[in-house]
Design a protein around this motif. Structure first.
Motif, short mmCIF file in Angstrom:
data_model
loop_
_atom_site.label_atom_id
_atom_site.label_comp_id
_atom_site.label_asym_id
_atom_site.label_seq_id
_atom_site.Cartn_x
_atom_site.Cartn_y
_atom_site.Cartn_z
N ALA A 491 0.82 -1.22 0.00
CA ALA A 491 0.00 0.00 0.00
C ALA A 491 0.85 1.26 0.00
CB ALA A 491 -0.92 -0.01 1.21
N LEU A 492 0.30 2.29 -0.61
CA LEU A 492 0.86 3.63 -0.55
C LEU A 492 0.07 4.42 0.49
CD1 LEU A 492 1.09 4.03 -4.38
CD2 LEU A 492 3.06 4.34 -2.89
N GLY A 493 0.71 5.38 1.12
CA GLY A 493 0.05 6.15 2.18
C GLY A 493 -1.12 6.98 1.66
N ASP A 494 -2.11 7.17 2.50
CA ASP A 494 -3.31 7.92 2.11
C ASP A 494 -2.98 9.36 1.73
OD1 ASP A 494 -4.88 5.68 2.56
OD2 ASP A 494 -5.48 6.30 4.58
N ALA A 495 -2.12 9.98 2.50
CA ALA A 495 -1.77 11.38 2.21
C ALA A 495 -1.05 11.49 0.87
CB ALA A 495 -0.90 11.95 3.33
N PHE A 496 -0.16 10.55 0.60
CA PHE A 496 0.55 10.54 -0.69
C PHE A 496 -0.43 10.38 -1.84
CE2 PHE A 496 2.56 8.14 -4.13
CZ PHE A 496 3.64 8.97 -4.45
N LEU A 497 -1.35 9.42 -1.72
CA LEU A 497 -2.32 9.18 -2.79
C LEU A 497 -3.23 10.38 -2.99
CD1 LEU A 497 -3.30 5.47 -2.03
CD2 LEU A 497 -1.86 6.32 -3.88
N LYS A 498 -3.63 10.99 -1.90
CA LYS A 498 -4.50 12.17 -2.00
C LYS A 498 -3.81 13.29 -2.77
CE LYS A 498 -7.16 15.42 0.84
NZ LYS A 498 -7.51 15.81 2.24
N GLU A 499 -2.52 13.47 -2.52
CA GLU A 499 -1.77 14.53 -3.20
C GLU A 499 -1.62 14.23 -4.68
OE1 GLU A 499 0.41 17.93 -4.14
OE2 GLU A 499 -1.02 17.45 -2.55
N GLN A 500 -1.36 12.97 -5.06
CA GLN A 500 -1.20 12.62 -6.47
C GLN A 500 -2.50 12.83 -7.23
OE1 GLN A 500 2.06 12.29 -7.01
NE2 GLN A 500 2.02 12.40 -4.76
N ASN A 501 -3.61 12.42 -6.63
CA ASN A 501 -4.91 12.62 -7.29
C ASN A 501 -5.26 14.10 -7.39
OD1 ASN A 501 -6.20 9.96 -7.97
ND2 ASN A 501 -5.72 9.54 -5.84
N ALA A 502 -4.88 14.87 -6.40
CA ALA A 502 -5.12 16.32 -6.46
C ALA A 502 -4.29 16.94 -7.59
CB ALA A 502 -4.78 16.96 -5.13
N LYS A 503 -3.05 16.49 -7.75
CA LYS A 503 -2.22 17.00 -8.84
C LYS A 503 -2.84 16.67 -10.18
CE LYS A 503 2.42 16.97 -6.79
NZ LYS A 503 3.81 16.51 -6.95
N ARG A 504 -3.36 15.46 -10.30
CA ARG A 504 -3.97 15.06 -11.58
C ARG A 504 -5.17 15.95 -11.90
NH1 ARG A 504 -8.17 11.67 -13.14
NH2 ARG A 504 -7.94 10.99 -15.31
N GLN A 505 -5.99 16.22 -10.93
CA GLN A 505 -7.16 17.07 -11.17
C GLN A 505 -6.73 18.47 -11.58
OE1 GLN A 505 -10.36 16.09 -11.37
NE2 GLN A 505 -9.50 14.04 -11.06
N ARG A 506 -5.69 18.99 -10.97
CA ARG A 506 -5.20 20.31 -11.36
C ARG A 506 -4.63 20.28 -12.77
NH1 ARG A 506 -3.42 20.31 -5.78
NH2 ARG A 506 -1.29 19.76 -6.34
N ASN A 507 -3.91 19.22 -13.10
CA ASN A 507 -3.33 19.11 -14.43
C ASN A 507 -4.40 19.03 -15.51
OD1 ASN A 507 -0.66 19.21 -13.61
ND2 ASN A 507 -0.45 16.99 -13.47
N LEU A 508 -5.48 18.30 -15.23
CA LEU A 508 -6.55 18.14 -16.21
C LEU A 508 -7.19 19.49 -16.57
CD1 LEU A 508 -8.33 14.91 -14.92
CD2 LEU A 508 -7.09 15.15 -17.07
N LYS A 509 -7.19 20.39 -15.63
CA LYS A 509 -7.86 21.68 -15.83
C LYS A 509 -6.96 22.73 -16.47
CE LYS A 509 -10.92 20.79 -11.90
NZ LYS A 509 -11.27 21.20 -10.51
N LYS A 510 -5.69 22.41 -16.61
CA LYS A 510 -4.76 23.40 -17.16
C LYS A 510 -4.84 23.46 -18.67
CE LYS A 510 -1.43 23.34 -13.37
NZ LYS A 510 -0.04 23.12 -12.95
N ASN A 511 -4.49 24.60 -19.23
CA ASN A 511 -4.44 24.75 -20.67
C ASN A 511 -3.31 23.93 -21.26
OD1 ASN A 511 -6.63 26.57 -20.76
ND2 ASN A 511 -5.26 28.28 -20.22
N ASP A 512 -3.37 23.66 -22.55
CA ASP A 512 -2.40 22.78 -23.19
C ASP A 512 -0.97 23.25 -23.01
OD1 ASP A 512 -4.46 21.18 -23.98
OD2 ASP A 512 -4.58 21.97 -26.02
N ALA A 513 -0.73 24.54 -23.12
CA ALA A 513 0.63 25.07 -23.04
C ALA A 513 1.08 25.34 -21.61
CB ALA A 513 0.75 26.36 -23.87
N GLU A 514 0.18 25.18 -20.67
CA GLU A 514 0.49 25.47 -19.28
C GLU A 514 1.33 24.34 -18.68
OE1 GLU A 514 -2.12 27.22 -15.51
OE2 GLU A 514 -3.12 26.39 -17.27
N PRO A 515 2.39 24.65 -17.93
CA PRO A 515 3.22 23.59 -17.32
C PRO A 515 2.39 22.71 -16.39
CG PRO A 515 4.30 25.74 -17.19
CD PRO A 515 2.90 26.00 -17.66
N LYS A 516 2.65 21.41 -16.45
CA LYS A 516 1.92 20.45 -15.61
C LYS A 516 2.79 20.05 -14.42
CE LYS A 516 -1.32 20.28 -18.81
NZ LYS A 516 -0.72 21.13 -19.85
#
Length: 914
Positions: A491-516
């Motif tokens: 298992a991976l830690g809950d806090a670590f997983l929460k942060e990765q999923n939060a990063k993904r959601q932020r990345n999905l909302k960024k414009n194409d040229a915006e750094p991910k």
């Protein structure tokens, strides 16, 4: 005369020959002034004059040039010979190319005089079952701690290689209070070069042209394909090999580690922008005990920081380098009880380089930084000697107590149909110091938990295990490592997983040229060995262990009789080595057939995929050759007394008995090929199968050269389509049509789907249609429409294991005993099934994830009913596409047959066509 017996005078005498080296070194040292005072490697004064310095032995100072393996060997052995009261040398193995691997033990004269007894006492401490806590605490109060400094696992990280010489000299010669005090409380184990073959390849290239130019795309700043010294002979990344233990260097180092069991382990690396030492970043493997590792890496981190602050050197902690995947040296050693740490220096591999702010850093700087960090670590370990030892014993004891208190008590692995595979898994565990046993008789567990269930939900059941099942008790000193390697999911830690999923959601909302944002996965997240070996496994809660016996090698099959001569021999494909035997016979020029349908002849059942050697169609020598190979490989062979077909329509004369072709294999080796991808294929063919192949450049894949082969393998790589172009793809397709097998592994095969290649009808999930045109209204899309479009594409996986359904009637499924395989995935490419050929391995509709991390709402939704392996029949041949490379790091032996079958059957008639 052996190196051990050479007198010190032999090495000192050679100093007169070093003058040309000095001149050369002076010419290639960068001329730019350093931004700080030149570091003094001889600052631990006074020194014993009887011990020669590395510079005296080499003819140059640290960082003036890159030392070869032989130069380092000469210096190390000479210093050791001159300081026998402090240094002992042990030969621990040999590299692939035959270079000796050595371990240097350094301590005070008092400790060295009783080194064998100290090592024996330390090994006793490592097994809490041998003494009480009070006895262990008493022993820890007087025993030295053992500290291992590992150098040059990546051969081109040369600062680590060089620093070994100055570290040994300082420990062997310095009379300073700090060094003598450290040696009184510690035994230092120096592994001066983990990867000598890669280092030698790098040094010969670099020294032949290095000018010390710190900027620009110069020859010395870039290593050509195939030259890179990072990898060993087979181009394996040695810091990923602890899990598979596939390379002789890894096996030798692991055996030596287990023979000493140090409390501290440092693995020196490079090159990064700023020096790194722990504490680590997240995630930390849960079996490592995050609090323990945080406490100890803080102790050593602060000691290193104090040493670096003294000189104003920059460093970084808690960034990038985690402690999760057990294939790293730091993770593996930590899970074995040591405080395992990775140190990354900020130069090495080049004589000089420029940082991103334009300042200069040199090889000498990188050596100095590793040298100071090693000494700071040794001194800190010595000062914390008693606490290190008692904590080490407590960690090893916790494996016993936790296993007794937690539900998971043991792992039981069912033998299956291939005894070699179960034995190979057991040997892999033993190389990690894990105790294994074999069930002496059948036994019943009332609380068994299968690794896989039909609906994917965990369950508890009564289970009868047959005699011969592999049993691994987790209540053993190496229990934490055993659990990590064997449990179905780490298992991976809950806090670590929460942060990765939060990063993904932020990345999905960024414009194409915006750094991910980058995700924080450093390596794969799944590796469970029962899955990797394609074996059925359970964990059980029962308190009472079953009766077991020691592991023994599988019994050799009965030798073939010398007479009478049968009309044919049957080799059942119930084990992987049966296919290897068939390949070896074909390579020797003998004729072998295979049944594409089950049958019966002479009263013997003929399973699908079985190999048949017909004596009528082979020379007389086939009997002796078959007997010798079958004995070597341990494969049973059944003499068939009659070719008469009974109770079935398939027999030895049936058209479904297909003739196999002698393998003539080419493997693409070019700038676009992943070196580790090529290396894993190379190792598989040469060491696992024992068959020859020809490395070939991409531009040679046409005309008469291509006609020499019937199998072409594309390892993982990039840019194949662009390099080949449509004309090259057409040439490949024409060759396949003539009966060849084109095999693509991972990205070495997904390019088959690219526009204009026309090598497969399969397409990539989320890719625009081949006839799609640029959307003029792209800028007008609403944010929710763009988000929906991005959700239709897979988010890259860091590496996980998934269930897949196997068609065992297809030739790629021959030899497997079940209809489900566990398949690894890495990256963001999923494949829609081909609509023209076959899809012999398909991901199911639901319950896909077997182990590791997957993106919620994305991975399994898009992976469902896609293809893991594709067969595109083309004329008389086959285009075979494997979404993942079965040979990857030698991690997935359970998938070997998929590739074996492609090589055996791909260029042969497999459909019964006339």
């Amino acid at each position: 005369m052996s190196l051990k017996s050479l007198p010190l005078s032999f090495f000192v005498l050679g100093l007169s020959l070093a003058t040309p080296l000095v001149a050369q070194a002076q010419r290639i040292v960068p001329g730019a002034a350093l931004p700080h005072a030149r570091y003094d490697f001889y600052g631990r004064k006074p020194y014993r004059s009887s011990v020669p310095t590395p510079a005296q032995l080499l003819g140059y100072e640290a960082g003036d040039t890159h030392s070869t393996y032989r130069e380092q060997e000469k210096a190390l052995l000479a210093m050791a010979a001159a300081a026998k009261d402090r240094v002992r040398v042990f030969e621990i193995g040999v590299s692939v190319e035959g270079r000796p691997l050595r371990l240097f033990a350094v301590s005070s004269a008092e400790n060295l005089a009783k080194l064998d007894a100290l090592r024996a006492s330390n090994l006793k401490l490592s097994d809490p079952r041998t003494q009480s806590s009070a006895e262990a605490d008493k022993a820890a109060r007087s025993a030295p701690t053992f500290v291992w400094i590992n150098h040059c696992i990546h051969g081109d990280e040369s600062a680590s290689f060089e620093s070994a010489m100055w570290l040994l000299y300082t420990l062997a010669a310095s009379e300073s209070t700090e060094v003598k005090s450290a040696l009184a409380s510690a035994v230092v184990l120096i592994n001066p070069v983990f990867n000598p073959d890669g280092h030698e390849r790098f040094v010969v290239y670099n020294n032949s042209l290095a000018l010390g130019i710190p900027e620009g795309d110069t020859l010395e700043q870039r290593q050509p394909w195939g030259i890179s010294g990072r990898y060993n002979h087979f181009r394996f990344d040695m810091n990923r090999d602890k899990l598979s233990q596939s390379q002789p260097e890894t096996q030798a180092e692991s055996a030596a580690f287990l023979a000493w069991k140090p409390q501290v382990f440092v693995d020196q690396h490079g090159q990064v922008e700023n020096y790194f030492f722990p504490p680590n970043s997240d995630p930390v493997n849960r079996e490592a005990d995050a609090k323990r590792i945080e406490d100890w890496t803080s102790v050593f981190g602060r000691a290193n920081a104090a040493a670096f602050d003294k000189y104003g050197w920059q460093y970084v902690t808690r960034e990038r380098f985690d402690l999760y995947y057990p294939g790293y040296l730091d993770s593996w050693t930590t899970l074995s009880g040591a405080i395992g740490m990775t140190y990354e220096t900020d130069e090495g591999g080049r004589l000089a380089a420029k940082r991103d702010d334009g300042t200069l850093i040199t090889l000498r700087d990188g050596i100095a930084h590793h040298f100071e960090a090693a000494l700071a670590t040794i001194e800190a370990a010595a000062k914390n000697r008693e606490r290190l030892l008692t904590d080490y014993v407590a960690y090893r004891r916790s494996a016993l107590t936790r296993a007794s208190a937690e539900p998971m008590k043991r792992i039981v692995i069912v033998p299956g149909t291939d005894p070699d595979r179960l034995n190979a898994l057991a040997q892999r565990l033993q190389r990690s110091g894990i105790e294994v046993g074999v069930a002496a008789s059948a036994f019943v567990s009332e609380t068994a938990h299968p690794y896989l269930t039909p609906d994917g939900k965990p369950t508890t059941q009564k289970q009868t295990f047959p005699a011969g099942s592999l049993v691994v008790e987790l209540a053993q000193p190496q229990g934490r490592l055993a659990k990590t390697l064997l449990e179905p999911n780490t298992a991976l830690g809950d806090a670590f997983l929460k942060e990765q999923n939060a990063k993904r959601q932020r990345n999905l909302k960024k414009n194409d040229a915006e750094p991910k944002e980058d995700y924080d996965f450093y390596d794969i997240t799944a590796w469970s060995l029962p899955f990797a070996f394609d074996l059925t496994a359970f964990w059980t809660e029962d308190s009472a262990p079953p009766a077991t016996r020691a592991l023994a090698a599988p019994p050799k099959p009965t030798a073939l009789p010398d007479s009478p001569t049968p009309p044919a021999y049957l080799i059942r494909y119930d084990r992987e080595r049966a296919a290897v035997l068939a390949l070896r016979l074909l390579a020797k020029g003998y004729r072998v057939g295979a049944l594409t349908k089950p049958g019966k002849a002479g009263g013997v059942v003929l399973e699908r995929g079985s190999f048949v050697v017909r004596t009528e169609r082979n020379p007389e020598s086939v009997h002796k050759a078959l007997r010798a190979l079958a004995t070597e490989l341990g494969v049973p062979v059944v003499p068939l007394t009659s070719a008469y077909t009974d109770e079935a329509s398939v027999g030895l004369g049936s058209f479904t008995l297909q003739n196999l072709k002698r393998p003539r294999i080419a493997v693409v080796a070019d700038d676009m090929v992943s070196q580790t991808g090529y290396g894993s294929v190379w190792h598989f063919l040469e060491r696992e199968l024992g068959v020859s192949f020809t490395p070939i450049r991409l531009r040679s894949l046409r005309g008469e050269t291509l006609a020499k082969f019937n199998t072409v393998i594309f390892p993982e790589g990039y840019g194949y389509a662009g390099a080949l172009g449509k004309a090259g793809a057409d040439a490949l397709r024409e060759w396949v049509s003539g009966g060849g097998a084109l095999i693509g592994l991972a990205s070495g095969g997904t390019w088959f789907t690219e526009k204009d290649m026309n090598l497969t009808a399969a397409t990539v999930v989320g890719a625009p249609p081949a006839d799609a045109k640029p959307d003029d209204k792209e800028k007008e899309k609403k944010p929710e429409d763009r988000l929906k479009e991005r959700e239709s594409r897979p988010t890259a996986l860091p590496g996980a294991l998934f269930r897949a359904t196997l068609n065992r009637e297809h030739f790629l499924g021959f030899g497997y005993a079940q209809d489900e395989l566990i398949f690894p995935l890495l990256g963001d490419t999923f494949l829609k099934p081909t609509t023209k050929g076959s899809n012999p391995l398909i991901f199911p509709k639901a319950n896909l994830l077997a182990s590791g991390f997957a993106w919620e709402g994305n991975t399994e939704r898009l992976l469902a009913e896609t293809a893991a392996v594709i067969d595109e029949p083309t004329g008389g041949g086959h285009v075979l596409l494997y979404l993942s490379d079965p040979t990857f790091r030698n991690l997935w032996p359970g998938l070997n047959r998929l590739l074996l079958n492609g090589i055996l059957f791909g260029p042969s008639r497999t459909y019964g066509e006339e």
